[in-house]
Design a protein around this motif. Structure first.
Motif, PDB file in Angstrom:
ATOM      1  N   ALA A 153       0.491  -1.191   0.023  1.00 56.38           N
ATOM      2  CA  ALA A 153       0.107  -0.245   0.023  1.00 56.38           C
ATOM      3  C   ALA A 153       0.932   1.838  -0.296  1.00 56.38           C
ATOM      4  O   ALA A 153       0.429   1.893  -0.549  1.00 56.38           O
ATOM      5  N   ILE A 154       2.209   1.950   0.626  1.00 59.02           N
ATOM      6  CA  ILE A 154       2.634   2.244   0.738  1.00 59.02           C
ATOM      7  C   ILE A 154       3.647   2.267  -0.491  1.00 59.02           C
ATOM      8  O   ILE A 154       4.347   3.788  -0.690  1.00 59.02           O
ATOM      9  N   SER A 155       3.993   1.713  -1.088  1.00 55.50           N
ATOM     10  CA  SER A 155       4.934   1.651  -1.866  1.00 55.50           C
ATOM     11  C   SER A 155       4.845   2.478  -3.081  1.00 55.50           C
ATOM     12  O   SER A 155       5.331   3.696  -3.668  1.00 55.50           O
ATOM     13  N   GLY A 156       3.642   2.618  -3.354  1.00 58.64           N
ATOM     14  CA  GLY A 156       3.257   3.735  -4.939  1.00 58.64           C
ATOM     15  C   GLY A 156       3.245   5.121  -4.003  1.00 58.64           C
ATOM     16  O   GLY A 156       4.083   5.527  -5.049  1.00 58.64           O
ATOM     17  N   VAL A 157       2.985   5.525  -2.712  1.00 52.23           N
ATOM     18  CA  VAL A 157       3.471   6.325  -2.740  1.00 52.23           C
ATOM     19  C   VAL A 157       5.106   7.080  -2.185  1.00 52.23           C
ATOM     20  O   VAL A 157       4.907   7.643  -2.705  1.00 52.23           O
ATOM     21  N   LEU A 158       5.651   5.360  -1.871  1.00 56.37           N
ATOM     22  CA  LEU A 158       7.160   6.071  -2.180  1.00 56.37           C
ATOM     23  C   LEU A 158       8.032   6.450  -3.205  1.00 56.37           C
ATOM     24  O   LEU A 158       8.688   7.218  -3.783  1.00 56.37           O
ATOM     25  N   VAL A 159       7.257   5.945  -4.829  1.00 58.19           N
ATOM     26  CA  VAL A 159       7.618   5.851  -5.308  1.00 58.19           C
ATOM     27  C   VAL A 159       7.220   7.214  -6.290  1.00 58.19           C
ATOM     28  O   VAL A 159       8.916   7.433  -6.993  1.00 58.19           O
ATOM     29  N   ARG A 160       6.474   6.954  -6.011  1.00 59.90           N
ATOM     30  CA  ARG A 160       6.024   8.352  -6.442  1.00 59.90           C
ATOM     31  C   ARG A 160       7.045   9.889  -5.984  1.00 59.90           C
ATOM     32  O   ARG A 160       7.510  10.597  -6.150  1.00 59.90           O
ATOM     33  N   ALA A 161       7.121   9.756  -4.450  1.00 64.68           N
ATOM     34  CA  ALA A 161       7.976  10.353  -3.522  1.00 64.68           C
ATOM     35  C   ALA A 161       9.541  10.584  -4.725  1.00 64.68           C
ATOM     36  O   ALA A 161       9.819  11.733  -3.735  1.00 64.68           O
ATOM     37  N   LEU A 162      10.062   9.467  -4.630  1.00 62.89           N
ATOM     38  CA  LEU A 162      11.503   9.546  -4.851  1.00 62.89           C
ATOM     39  C   LEU A 162      11.103   9.861  -6.240  1.00 62.89           C
ATOM     40  O   LEU A 162      12.133  10.711  -6.861  1.00 62.89           O
ATOM     41  N   ILE A 163      10.128  10.531  -7.611  1.00 64.23           N
ATOM     42  CA  ILE A 163      10.190  10.253  -8.625  1.00 64.23           C
ATOM     43  C   ILE A 163      10.199  12.022  -8.399  1.00 64.23           C
ATOM     44  O   ILE A 163      10.984  12.886  -8.876  1.00 64.23           O
ATOM     45  N   GLY A 164       9.075  12.278  -7.673  1.00 61.76           N
ATOM     46  CA  GLY A 164       9.144  13.902  -7.678  1.00 61.76           C
ATOM     47  C   GLY A 164      10.234  14.371  -6.836  1.00 61.76           C
ATOM     48  O   GLY A 164       9.811  15.806  -7.464  1.00 61.76           O
ATOM     49  N   ALA A 165      10.736  13.638  -6.412  1.00 60.36           N
ATOM     50  CA  ALA A 165      11.583  14.648  -5.602  1.00 60.36           C
ATOM     51  C   ALA A 165      13.051  14.712  -6.819  1.00 60.36           C
ATOM     52  O   ALA A 165      13.659  15.531  -6.498  1.00 60.36           O
ATOM     53  N   THR A 166      13.243  14.421  -7.531  1.00 60.13           N
ATOM     54  CA  THR A 166      14.308  14.748  -9.006  1.00 60.13           C
ATOM     55  C   THR A 166      13.946  16.024  -9.371  1.00 60.13           C
ATOM     56  O   THR A 166      15.209  16.308 -10.565  1.00 60.13           O
ATOM     57  N   GLY A 167      12.287  16.354  -9.740  1.00 59.89           N
ATOM     58  CA  GLY A 167      12.323  17.260 -10.391  1.00 59.89           C
ATOM     59  C   GLY A 167      10.452  17.838 -10.046  1.00 59.89           C
ATOM     60  O   GLY A 167       9.841  16.653 -10.508  1.00 59.89           O
ATOM     61  N   VAL A 168      10.311  19.158 -10.721  1.00 58.01           N
ATOM     62  CA  VAL A 168       9.019  19.670 -10.791  1.00 58.01           C
ATOM     63  C   VAL A 168       8.987  18.638 -11.855  1.00 58.01           C
ATOM     64  O   VAL A 168       7.322  18.065 -11.863  1.00 58.01           O
ATOM     65  N   ALA A 169       8.694  18.509 -13.166  1.00 58.12           N
ATOM     66  CA  ALA A 169       8.033  17.939 -14.421  1.00 58.12           C
ATOM     67  C   ALA A 169       8.064  16.878 -14.268  1.00 58.12           C
ATOM     68  O   ALA A 169       6.713  16.127 -14.261  1.00 58.12           O
ATOM     69  N   THR A 170       9.142  15.597 -13.555  1.00 49.50           N
ATOM     70  CA  THR A 170       8.958  14.380 -13.253  1.00 49.50           C
ATOM     71  C   THR A 170       7.808  14.392 -12.104  1.00 49.50           C
ATOM     72  O   THR A 170       7.344  12.591 -12.578  1.00 49.50           O
ATOM     73  N   GLY A 171       7.239  15.238 -11.272  1.00 43.78           N
ATOM     74  CA  GLY A 171       7.010  14.812  -9.965  1.00 43.78           C
ATOM     75  C   GLY A 171       5.203  14.630 -10.419  1.00 43.78           C
ATOM     76  O   GLY A 171       4.391  14.205 -10.511  1.00 43.78           O
ATOM     77  N   LEU A 172       4.940  16.283 -11.780  1.00 43.14           N
ATOM     78  CA  LEU A 172       3.549  15.678 -13.002  1.00 43.14           C
ATOM     79  C   LEU A 172       3.573  14.164 -13.413  1.00 43.14           C
ATOM     80  O   LEU A 172       1.985  13.197 -13.816  1.00 43.14           O
ATOM     81  N   LEU A 173       4.254  13.756 -14.094  1.00 39.99           N
ATOM     82  CA  LEU A 173       3.989  12.383 -14.368  1.00 39.99           C
ATOM     83  C   LEU A 173       3.964  11.645 -13.598  1.00 39.99           C
ATOM     84  O   LEU A 173       3.295  10.378 -13.820  1.00 39.99           O
ATOM     85  N   ALA A 174       4.656  11.257 -12.305  1.00 40.73           N
ATOM     86  CA  ALA A 174       4.356  10.572 -10.962  1.00 40.73           C
ATOM     87  C   ALA A 174       2.391  10.533 -10.025  1.00 40.73           C
ATOM     88  O   ALA A 174       2.767   9.265  -9.291  1.00 40.73           O
ATOM     89  N   VAL A 175       2.115  11.353 -10.643  1.00 40.78           N
ATOM     90  CA  VAL A 175       1.084  11.085  -9.836  1.00 40.78           C
ATOM     91  C   VAL A 175       0.246  10.179 -10.088  1.00 40.78           C
ATOM     92  O   VAL A 175      -0.440   9.940  -8.913  1.00 40.78           O
ATOM     93  N   PRO A 176      -0.120   9.716 -11.074  1.00 37.20           N
ATOM     94  CA  PRO A 176      -0.830   8.097 -11.707  1.00 37.20           C
ATOM     95  C   PRO A 176      -0.737   6.883 -10.060  1.00 37.20           C
ATOM     96  O   PRO A 176      -0.832   6.166 -10.779  1.00 37.20           O
ATOM     97  N   LEU A 177       0.643   7.145  -9.668  1.00 35.55           N
ATOM     98  CA  LEU A 177       1.649   5.837  -9.160  1.00 35.55           C
ATOM     99  C   LEU A 177       1.074   5.886  -7.585  1.00 35.55           C
ATOM    100  O   LEU A 177       1.766   4.887  -7.094  1.00 35.55           O
ATOM    101  N   ALA A 178       0.639   6.469  -7.234  1.00 39.95           N
ATOM    102  CA  ALA A 178       0.036   7.374  -5.622  1.00 39.95           C
ATOM    103  C   ALA A 178      -0.851   5.911  -5.812  1.00 39.95           C
ATOM    104  O   ALA A 178      -0.939   5.313  -4.482  1.00 39.95           O
TER     105      ALA A 178
END
Length: 66
Positions: free
Chosen positions: A16-41
């Motif tokens: 359950a928490i893995s999707g949120v963690l992956v989203r946070a890791l991708i979002g921490a790398t940059g602003v544009a990649t944060g938008l791509l990581a939204v569906p991962l939660a």
């Protein structure tokens, strides 16, 4: 000794928490990649729910009920 039921109960919150963690890791790398990581939660929650249904429908509970 670790039994199957203990392992199943430990895996559910990890999935359950893995999707949120992956989203946070991708979002921490940059602003544009944060938008791509939204569906991962919700992916982690869906994986945990699928795991629970698999255990209920095809696991030892289903075999014992049959």
């Amino acid at each position: 000794m670790l039994e199957r039921a203990d392992a199943v109960l430990a895996v559910i919150p990890l999935l359950a928490i893995s999707g949120v963690l992956v989203r946070a890791l991708i979002g921490a790398t940059g602003v544009a990649t944060g938008l791509l990581a939204v569906p991962l939660a919700p992916v982690g929650y869906i994986a945990a729910l699928a795991f629970v249904f698999r255990e209920l429908l095809a696991g030892p509970v289903a075999r014992q009920a049959a």
